[in-house]
Design an enzyme around this catalytic site. Structure first.
Site, PDB file in Angstrom:
ATOM      1  N   ASP A  45      -0.840  -0.379   6.356  1.00  0.00           N
ATOM      2  CA  ASP A  45      -1.161   0.253   7.838  1.00  0.00           C
ATOM      3  C   ASP A  45      -2.752   0.170   8.220  1.00  0.00           C
ATOM      4  O   ASP A  45      -2.941   0.375   8.929  1.00  0.00           O
ATOM      5  CB  ASP A  45      -0.072   0.693   7.669  1.00  0.00           C
ATOM      6  CG  ASP A  45      -0.609   1.881   6.879  1.00  0.00           C
ATOM      7  OD1 ASP A  45      -0.706   2.227   6.062  1.00  0.00           O
ATOM      8  OD2 ASP A  45      -0.657   3.576   7.718  1.00  0.00           O
TER       9      ASP A  45
ATOM     10  N   ASP B 150      -6.923  -1.843   4.855  1.00  0.00           N
ATOM     11  CA  ASP B 150      -5.606  -2.538   4.517  1.00  0.00           C
ATOM     12  C   ASP B 150      -6.423  -4.182   4.816  1.00  0.00           C
ATOM     13  O   ASP B 150      -5.344  -4.574   4.110  1.00  0.00           O
ATOM     14  CB  ASP B 150      -4.493  -2.412   4.569  1.00  0.00           C
ATOM     15  CG  ASP B 150      -3.875  -1.337   4.054  1.00  0.00           C
ATOM     16  OD1 ASP B 150      -4.080  -1.324   2.198  1.00  0.00           O
ATOM     17  OD2 ASP B 150      -3.413  -0.093   4.287  1.00  0.00           O
TER      18      ASP B 150
ATOM     19  N   ASP C 227       1.215  -1.277  -0.075  1.00  0.00           N
ATOM     20  CA  ASP C 227      -0.313   0.341   0.148  1.00  0.00           C
ATOM     21  C   ASP C 227       1.055   1.311  -0.260  1.00  0.00           C
ATOM     22  O   ASP C 227       2.048   1.158   0.636  1.00  0.00           O
ATOM     23  CB  ASP C 227      -0.735   0.094   1.461  1.00  0.00           C
ATOM     24  CG  ASP C 227      -1.526   1.231   1.231  1.00  0.00           C
ATOM     25  OD1 ASP C 227      -2.190   2.167   0.402  1.00  0.00           O
ATOM     26  OD2 ASP C 227      -1.072   2.293   2.381  1.00  0.00           O
TER      27      ASP C 227
END
Length: 622
Positions: free
Chosen positions: A517, A521, A324
């Protein structure tokens, strides 16, 4: 060394001294009765019971509970049979050296546990609450969010919170593996489990103890050993069938040949004893889990929590890693990176934008106000209006100021100069006149470029980045870091779809990892073969869903974990091949009468000790 280890060492030393004395007397030729019953039997039985009483007790207890076939049973039967055929010294030697191997094994397990147990010491015993000017120690469980706690110098931080008063250096080594303390000032977040330095801090609690960082870590550590790798499960299943098979094989070896082929019963019983001693699966049953345990311990030393040996094994097979962007590769902190005035000066442009954005709490607005660097006098701002997806209009010192994207300029008929940038572009106009452009960009995390480079170096074939950000901004970050593939403008559900596609492209024996994080996610972390979460700034949902947690959010440590996991797997496989090869050779020698009891002891205890010492290498970190 523990108290139990010291007791076992004393038993080994006493038995060894008695064994040496008895061997000297029996081989002197002056005491022939020492090799006969009952004299020799009684003399050798005394040290045998000193060293082996616990093995006999465990074997008897397991038989009573229906768990017959284990290493205790094999040792008991083999040594009983050796005494039965008059091989008293060999029977004692087998039990003595087996216990030496057990001591090595127990000490190795203790060292591995201690490397992880260091993390268990992070649990705070109390929290200080101020009442009537006095500090009162209470259980951290009793403290509610919003309460103010006092942390004195040298004390462990009991709960997550925000510093409200005081300054100090915080030692985060137990959680992150980072040796350099971090400074904490009012407004900074502090996490439980860290040690306060020389200053007194007042902290406002933000989470209940059960939801705090330290509580989550302890829960994860406690559950780590329950998730076994494929190799561990294979060894467990192997030992379950292997032990009864070799026991039946030893019984057949002791009975069938003398009945049908002739020969001395005592000779074939001795061969069966040798067969039993050699076949004990200690080297495999202990060294394989110990190797994985050592690898998890090595990871914890550098501030990485692996939730089970199955995930350590999966990391070793990882060839694709998906990131990400925001909060993982970039800081998620927007900064003004360029100011391009069309009229007047940069200071005037920034002044107009900062005042127009004065009421907004959006990260873009905050970054403009931070770049302005001075207090914004909101008495000079009127008619402020935020238009979602476009920007802001406000009257600043009598002038109608527009600050936003190209759509805002076009809707208000402002002739502006388009700017192409990887960052977020804010156009500013005053009374219909275009004043200039401010560019705001997310900053790349320190060490992110190095992390990608190191991952390529350890054999990761493909690095992919997923983000909800604009294509231009995502591509700019990818180019800077050396990312192979980028997918931008994604919704949380789109990220799962992209990971699904990448998983289908993976070869059967290769694994895919996802690093994230945020709360959004969590679904992707769960779907990937290996989910890696940020432990310091990551959301609770992400940490819960992940298989590996980076306690200090340093993505450079992913390459270190790949190295540790591959080294661990290499050590485990070495132990399996070595143990099975030696045992197979000596088993055949024993069956054909070419191996004696001393060679059997080496095939069991010697191989176990070598395999255990090899497993302990997994604990070492370069």
């Amino acid at each position: 060394m523990t108290k139990n280890h010291k007791k076992m060492l004393v038993r080994i030393i006493v038995t060894f001294i008695l064994f040496v004395v008895l061997m000297i007397f029996s081989h002197s030729g002056n005491y022939p009765w020492m090799s006969q019953f009952p004299g020799g039997f009684v003399l050798f039985l005394i040290p045998y019971l000193i060293i082996g009483y616990d093995i006999i007790w465990k074997a008897a207890r397991n038989i009573r509970n229906g768990q017959v076939f284990d290493e205790n049973f094999l040792m008991m039967i083999a040594t009983f049979a050796a005494f039965g055929v008059g091989e008293y010294s060999e029977g004692l030697a087998v039990m003595l050296f087996y216990q030496v191997g057990e001591l090595f094994q127990s000490y190795a397990v203790e060292r591995s546990r201690n490397s992880i147990a260091d993390m268990m010491n992070i649990c705070p015993e109390y929290a200080n609450i101020e009442e009537d000017g006095q500090l009162k120690q209470v259980d951290p469980d009793e403290v509610e969010p919003g309460a103010i706690i006092v942390i004195k110098p040298g004390e462990r931080i009991p709960l997550d919170g925000v510093v409200t008063e005081g300054e100090s250096m915080i030692d985060t080594a137990a959680l992150t593996g980072e040796s350099v303390p971090r400074r904490a000032v009012p407004g900074d977040e502090v996490i439980s489990g860290c040690v306060n330095g020389s200053g007194t801090l007042k902290v406002q609690v933000t989470k209940m103890f059960e939801d705090s960082t330290v509580s989550k870590i302890l829960e994860l550590v406690e559950n780590a050993s329950s998730k076994k790798a494929k190799l561990e499960n294979f060894i467990t299943r192997f030992a379950k069938y292997y032990t009864p098979v070799v026991t039946i094989g030893a019984a057949i070896l002791a009975v069938i040949p003398p009945l049908f082929l002739g020969g001395d019963w005592s000779d074939w019983i001795q061969r069966a004893c040798i067969f039993l001693v050699i076949s004990c699966p200690c080297a495999l049953v202990i060294s394989v889990p110990l190797g994985f345990f050592g690898g998890i311990g090595a990871a914890s030393r550098i501030g990485v929590l692996v939730k089970g040996s199955n995930y350590l094994e999966a990391v070793a097979e990882m060839t694709t890693i998906v990131f990400d962007k925001t909060g993982t590769l970039t800081k998620g902190e927007f900064k003004v990176t360029d100011i391009i005035p069309a009229q007047g000066t940069k200071e005037e442009l920034l002044h107009l934008a900062a005042f127009a954005e004065g009421y907004s709490t959006h990260p873009i607005s905050n970054s403009i106000k931070e770049a302005y660097g001075r207090p914004v006098d909101m008495t000079k701002v009127e008619e402020a209006k935020e238009m979602a997806g476009h920007g802001i209009s406000a009257r600043v010192e009598g002038r109608l100021v527009l600050a936003g994207n190209s759509k805002l300029m076009e809707e208000n008929g402002v002739a502006y100069t388009p700017v192409k940038s990887s960052g977020t572009v804010v156009y500013v106009a005053a009374d219909g006149i275009f004043m200039g452009t401010i560019v705001i960009s997310d900053t790349v995390k320190e060490g992110a470029k190095e992390a990608i480079r190191e991952m390529k170096r350890v054999g990761v074939k493909k690095c992919v980045m997923l983000t909800g950000d604009r294509k231009e901004a995502a591509q700019a970050v990818a180019d800077e870091l050396g990312i192979d593939q980028v997918h931008a403008e994604l919704l949380p559900g789109d990220k799962v779809d992209q990971v699904e596609k990448l998983l289908k492209e993976q070869p059967p024996k290769e694994r895919l990892a996802f690093v994230g994080d945020g709360i959004n996610d969590a679904p992707v972390l769960t779907r990937a073969d290996v989910g890696i979460a940020m432990g310091s700034m990551g959301s609770d949902a992400a940490i819960e869903a992940a298989d590996v947690v980076l306690m200090d959010d340093d993505v450079r440590k992913i390459a270190s974990i790949v190295r540790i996991s591959r080294r661990t797997l290499k050590i485990v496989k070495q132990n399996i091949v070595f143990a099975l090869a030696v045992k197979a050779i000596v088993l055949l020698m024993g069956a054909f009468g070419a191996a004696n009891m001393w060679e059997a002891v080496f095939a069991d205890v010697g191989v176990s000790v070598i395999a255990i010492l090899n497993s302990m290498r997994a604990l070492k970190i370069k």
